[in-house]
Design an enzyme around this catalytic site. Structure first.
Site, PDB file in Angstrom:
ATOM      1  N   SER A   1      -5.788  -6.856 -11.578  1.00  0.00           N
ATOM      2  CA  SER A   1      -5.362  -5.641 -10.878  1.00  0.00           C
ATOM      3  C   SER A   1      -4.658  -5.937  -9.561  1.00  0.00           C
ATOM      4  O   SER A   1      -3.663  -5.283  -9.220  1.00  0.00           O
ATOM      5  CB  SER A   1      -6.567  -4.732 -10.625  1.00  0.00           C
TER       6      SER A   1
ATOM      7  N   HIS B   1      -6.930  -4.445  -4.806  1.00  0.00           N
ATOM      8  CA  HIS B   1      -5.785  -3.589  -5.142  1.00  0.00           C
ATOM      9  C   HIS B   1      -4.889  -3.400  -3.923  1.00  0.00           C
ATOM     10  O   HIS B   1      -3.664  -3.563  -3.997  1.00  0.00           O
ATOM     11  CB  HIS B   1      -6.261  -2.232  -5.635  1.00  0.00           C
TER      12      HIS B   1
END
Length: 249
Positions: free
Chosen positions: A123, A180
């Site tokens: 991610s 992220h």
């Protein structure tokens, strides 16, 4: 063999080498981890990775996923936006972007998480690719849930704000929000720097050692006259350094 032309956004006909390789590596690692041999205990990212010299974890954690849903969302995002970014910056820089975003995202997560936590997933790297897409094509529209068109720059801002709020709320939950956010910021910054040569020139000039201007002849004569009249012991440390610099010139 002639390459098939790129037809429209997300078409497999326009798939690029870098994205293909990353898709294969991620899927292969997931299948090995789930079906053959558990890789997570050895290669996941631990929040205290530096205590056991596990620097490799900042790279290897990017190829491991918790389940089918986890890898599916990451690989779909990479499949749809990765080729556009790779074509925009080149395959070599795309690999740097991908791994740099994952590494910096993982590093940020590890510094903010309790020492007993661990992290897996691409991610952070994928968020870096998304950030790069927004930097390259800010006004390009991306479809959220397949129906809602949102400009790329606005989508990244919204997602970044959401991740930041979760980071400020603490490390609770199972989502690595810090990874992220760190990955997205790294992707945006890296892409802006490589797409703006003037920025790179300013960075290089600021890091390069500054050369001192040459010593003037009149200054050398003044110092030598002083030394001749009062002896070398009368010269200040700055004047001695000036004479040495003049000798090197």
């Amino acid at each position: 063999m002639q390459q098939r032309p790129y037809t429209h956004f997300g078409d497999p006909a326009g798939m690029t080498y870098g994205v293909q390789l990353l898709l294969v590596l991620n899927i292969a690692a997931a299948l090995i981890d789930w079906l053959i041999f558990p890789l997570k205990p050895l290669f996941e990212l631990h929040a205290n990775w530096w205590t056991h010299f596990g620097v490799w974890e900042l790279v290897t954690y990017q190829f491991l996923h918790q389940g089918v849903r986890h890898i599916l969302f990451n690989m779909l995002a990479l499949f749809f936006i990765g080729p556009e970014v790779e074509r925009g910056i080149g395959t070599h820089r795309f690999f740097i972007l991908y791994f740099l975003s994952g590494i910096l995202g993982g590093l940020g997560w590890s510094l903010l998480s309790p020492p007993w936590h661990s992290c897996v997933g691409a991610s952070g790297a994928v968020f870096g690719v998304l950030g790069a897409f927004a930097a390259l094509y800010p006004d390009r529209e991306l479809y959220v849930w397949g129906i809602l068109p949102v400009k790329a720059w606005l989508l990244v801002v919204i997602l970044g704000a959401y991740e930041l709020l979760n980071v400020l709320g603490g490390p609770g939950g199972v989502v690595a929000n810090a990874a992220h956010l760190g990955g997205a910021l790294a992707g945006v910054a890296y892409t802006i720097i490589i797409s703006r040569p003037d920025i790179m020139r300013k960075i290089r000039s600021s890091l390069a050692p500054r050369k001192k201007p040459p010593v003037s002849r009149s200054e050398i004569d003044r110092i030598l006259d002083k030394a001749a009249q009062h002896g070398m012991h009368s010269l200040t440390p700055a004047e001695r350094a000036t004479l040495k610099r003049a000798g090197r010139q």
